[in-house]
Design a protein around this motif. Structure first.
Motif, PDB file in Angstrom:
ATOM      1  N   CYS A 153      29.324  38.590  39.163  1.00 45.38           N
ATOM      2  CA  CYS A 153      28.975  39.077  37.828  1.00 45.38           C
ATOM      3  C   CYS A 153      29.906  38.448  36.789  1.00 45.38           C
ATOM      4  CB  CYS A 153      29.085  40.594  37.781  1.00 45.38           C
ATOM      5  SG  CYS A 153      28.088  41.429  39.048  1.00 45.38           S
ATOM      6  N   SER A 154      29.331  37.809  35.783  1.00 46.05           N
ATOM      7  CA  SER A 154      30.133  37.078  34.800  1.00 46.05           C
ATOM      8  C   SER A 154      31.033  37.985  33.963  1.00 46.05           C
ATOM      9  CB  SER A 154      29.224  36.269  33.878  1.00 46.05           C
ATOM     10  OG  SER A 154      28.363  37.148  33.169  1.00 46.05           O
ATOM     11  N   TYR A 155      30.666  39.245  33.806  1.00 50.72           N
ATOM     12  CA  TYR A 155      31.441  40.164  32.966  1.00 50.72           C
ATOM     13  C   TYR A 155      32.621  40.804  33.701  1.00 50.72           C
ATOM     14  CZ  TYR A 155      28.673  43.530  35.560  1.00 50.72           C
ATOM     15  OH  TYR A 155      28.081  44.236  36.572  1.00 50.72           O
ATOM     16  N   CYS A 156      32.733  40.561  34.982  1.00 43.96           N
ATOM     17  CA  CYS A 156      33.720  41.259  35.805  1.00 43.96           C
ATOM     18  C   CYS A 156      34.972  40.408  36.037  1.00 43.96           C
ATOM     19  CB  CYS A 156      33.085  41.613  37.153  1.00 43.96           C
ATOM     20  SG  CYS A 156      34.190  42.480  38.271  1.00 43.96           S
ATOM     21  N   ASN A 157      36.112  41.089  36.153  1.00 44.03           N
ATOM     22  CA  ASN A 157      37.381  40.416  36.422  1.00 44.03           C
ATOM     23  C   ASN A 157      37.344  39.610  37.713  1.00 44.03           C
ATOM     24  OD1 ASN A 157      40.248  40.008  35.778  1.00 44.03           O
ATOM     25  ND2 ASN A 157      40.550  41.114  37.689  1.00 44.03           N
ATOM     26  N   ASN A 158      36.513  40.001  38.645  1.00 39.86           N
ATOM     27  CA  ASN A 158      36.433  39.256  39.905  1.00 39.86           C
ATOM     28  C   ASN A 158      35.989  37.810  39.684  1.00 39.86           C
ATOM     29  OD1 ASN A 158      37.163  40.960  42.267  1.00 39.86           O
ATOM     30  ND2 ASN A 158      35.692  42.323  41.291  1.00 39.86           N
ATOM     31  N   TYR A 171      37.071  35.847  37.332  1.00 38.52           N
ATOM     32  CA  TYR A 171      38.315  35.113  37.058  1.00 38.52           C
ATOM     33  C   TYR A 171      39.093  34.889  38.346  1.00 38.52           C
ATOM     34  CZ  TYR A 171      37.615  36.218  32.126  1.00 38.52           C
ATOM     35  OH  TYR A 171      37.111  36.316  30.871  1.00 38.52           O
ATOM     36  N   LEU A 172      39.169  35.937  39.151  1.00 37.67           N
ATOM     37  CA  LEU A 172      39.946  35.846  40.388  1.00 37.67           C
ATOM     38  C   LEU A 172      39.334  34.861  41.368  1.00 37.67           C
ATOM     39  CD1 LEU A 172      40.944  39.569  40.848  1.00 37.67           C
ATOM     40  CD2 LEU A 172      42.456  37.651  40.354  1.00 37.67           C
ATOM     41  N   LYS A 173      38.026  34.837  41.449  1.00 36.67           N
ATOM     42  CA  LYS A 173      37.377  33.892  42.364  1.00 36.67           C
ATOM     43  C   LYS A 173      37.718  32.455  41.987  1.00 36.67           C
ATOM     44  CE  LYS A 173      33.561  36.560  44.147  1.00 36.67           C
ATOM     45  NZ  LYS A 173      32.123  36.726  44.273  1.00 36.67           N
ATOM     46  N   LYS A 174      37.813  32.174  40.693  1.00 37.32           N
ATOM     47  CA  LYS A 174      38.184  30.827  40.253  1.00 37.32           C
ATOM     48  C   LYS A 174      39.643  30.535  40.608  1.00 37.32           C
ATOM     49  CE  LYS A 174      34.897  30.842  36.467  1.00 37.32           C
ATOM     50  NZ  LYS A 174      34.719  31.114  35.041  1.00 37.32           N
ATOM     51  N   THR A 175      40.497  31.531  40.458  1.00 40.82           N
ATOM     52  CA  THR A 175      41.916  31.367  40.786  1.00 40.82           C
ATOM     53  C   THR A 175      42.090  31.035  42.263  1.00 40.82           C
ATOM     54  OG1 THR A 175      42.559  32.900  39.046  1.00 40.82           O
ATOM     55  CG2 THR A 175      44.162  32.548  40.807  1.00 40.82           C
ATOM     56  N   TYR A 176      41.279  31.655  43.103  1.00 45.19           N
ATOM     57  CA  TYR A 176      41.418  31.503  44.557  1.00 45.19           C
ATOM     58  C   TYR A 176      40.269  30.701  45.169  1.00 45.19           C
ATOM     59  CZ  TYR A 176      44.999  35.041  43.993  1.00 45.19           C
ATOM     60  OH  TYR A 176      46.121  35.726  43.614  1.00 45.19           O
ATOM     61  N   GLU A 177      39.754  29.759  44.418  1.00 43.29           N
ATOM     62  CA  GLU A 177      38.629  28.947  44.876  1.00 43.29           C
ATOM     63  C   GLU A 177      38.942  28.294  46.228  1.00 43.29           C
ATOM     64  OE1 GLU A 177      35.388  25.992  42.829  1.00 43.29           O
ATOM     65  OE2 GLU A 177      37.317  26.270  41.878  1.00 43.29           O
ATOM     66  N   GLY A 178      37.961  28.362  47.137  1.00 40.60           N
ATOM     67  CA  GLY A 178      38.111  27.768  48.458  1.00 40.60           C
ATOM     68  C   GLY A 178      38.718  28.713  49.488  1.00 40.60           C
ATOM     69  N   GLN A 179      39.152  29.896  49.056  1.00 40.67           N
ATOM     70  CA  GLN A 179      39.712  30.871  49.975  1.00 40.67           C
ATOM     71  C   GLN A 179      38.723  32.026  50.183  1.00 40.67           C
ATOM     72  OE1 GLN A 179      43.881  31.963  49.237  1.00 40.67           O
ATOM     73  NE2 GLN A 179      43.879  30.433  47.618  1.00 40.67           N
ATOM     74  N   LYS A 180      38.859  32.729  51.293  1.00 38.04           N
ATOM     75  CA  LYS A 180      37.992  33.885  51.548  1.00 38.04           C
ATOM     76  C   LYS A 180      38.395  34.995  50.600  1.00 38.04           C
ATOM     77  CE  LYS A 180      36.406  37.089  55.023  1.00 38.04           C
ATOM     78  NZ  LYS A 180      36.615  37.660  56.330  1.00 38.04           N
ATOM     79  N   TYR A 181      37.602  35.191  49.565  1.00 33.81           N
ATOM     80  CA  TYR A 181      37.966  36.115  48.493  1.00 33.81           C
ATOM     81  C   TYR A 181      37.671  37.568  48.854  1.00 33.81           C
ATOM     82  CZ  TYR A 181      38.151  38.352  43.983  1.00 33.81           C
ATOM     83  OH  TYR A 181      38.459  39.214  42.958  1.00 33.81           O
ATOM     84  N   PHE A 182      36.517  37.841  49.395  1.00 39.07           N
ATOM     85  CA  PHE A 182      36.145  39.229  49.740  1.00 39.07           C
ATOM     86  C   PHE A 182      36.700  39.547  51.123  1.00 39.07           C
ATOM     87  CE2 PHE A 182      32.979  42.274  51.521  1.00 39.07           C
ATOM     88  CZ  PHE A 182      33.314  43.345  50.733  1.00 39.07           C
ATOM     89  N   ARG A 183      37.594  40.522  51.154  1.00 36.31           N
ATOM     90  CA  ARG A 183      38.201  40.910  52.414  1.00 36.31           C
ATOM     91  C   ARG A 183      38.105  42.411  52.574  1.00 36.31           C
ATOM     92  NH1 ARG A 183      43.114  39.305  50.031  1.00 36.31           N
ATOM     93  NH2 ARG A 183      41.759  39.332  48.276  1.00 36.31           N
TER      94      ARG A 183
END
Length: 183
Positions: free
Chosen positions: A164-169, A171-183
């Motif tokens: 969702c573009s409006y959600c802080n997640n 931003y975080l997904k871009k910060t941690y691109e290439g890593q397993k984000y949802f844990r």
């Protein structure tokens, strides 16, 4: 000020709805203390430049490793500006260090402190012990009011599978691109 006397730093996690109160608190705190103030959480991560104008540094993304690094560096008189996940203003220029890798095994983290009544909250210009009565008042004013019930919010996962573009997640997904984000 007595509460933080002798502390290595003050860490404040905040969402967008808390920005003005935390900004004001930080500005007042800096008038009476030289202890570094570090902001983290959704708002500073999404708005690094604005947050960096008030805090001494901003923790972008997950902060468990950064919090430990800060304590080690400050107690050893090192330079906090070398710590992963931190963003800060230096000589008027916003700088951002690369992030720590995400914590893959969440079970490796210590259990969070759930004894909320040992804590204090800043409310109505005072630091107050958190009591059931104050929690109920805060719940009705700021949290998710449910008539007749006290709400305690907890999270049972890290990250989010959605985009969702409006959600802080986002931003975080871009910060941690290439890593397993949802844990």
């Amino acid at each position: 000020v007595e509460e933080i006397s002798g502390s290595l730093y003050v860490g404040i996690s905040l969402a967008a709805s808390e920005f003005i109160a935390v900004r004001d608190f930080t500005m007042e705190l800096k008038k009476v203390s030289a202890i570094p103030v570090i902001w983290g959480g959704p708002q500073p991560t999404a708005s690094i430049a604005e947050s960096g104008g008030y805090a001494d540094a901003v923790c972008v993304g997950e902060g468990e490793k950064t919090a430990v690094d800060l304590a080690r560096i400050i107690s050893g008189h090192g330079d906090i500006y070398d710590i992963a996940n931190l963003a800060y203003l230096r000589e008027g220029v916003l700088r951002q260090n690369p992030p720590h890798p995400l914590v893959e095994n969440l079970n490796s983290l210590p259990m969070m402190d759930t004894d909320i009544y040992r804590h204090k909250v800043y409310f109505e210009n005072a630091l107050r012990p958190l009591t059931p009565e104050l929690l109920e008042e805060l719940d009705q004013m700021y949290l998710r009011p449910v008539p007749g019930k006290i709400v305690y919010i907890t999270t049972i996962s890290r990250g989010c599978p959605n985009n969702c573009s409006y959600c802080n997640n986002s931003y975080l997904k871009k910060t941690y691109e290439g890593q397993k984000y949802f844990r």
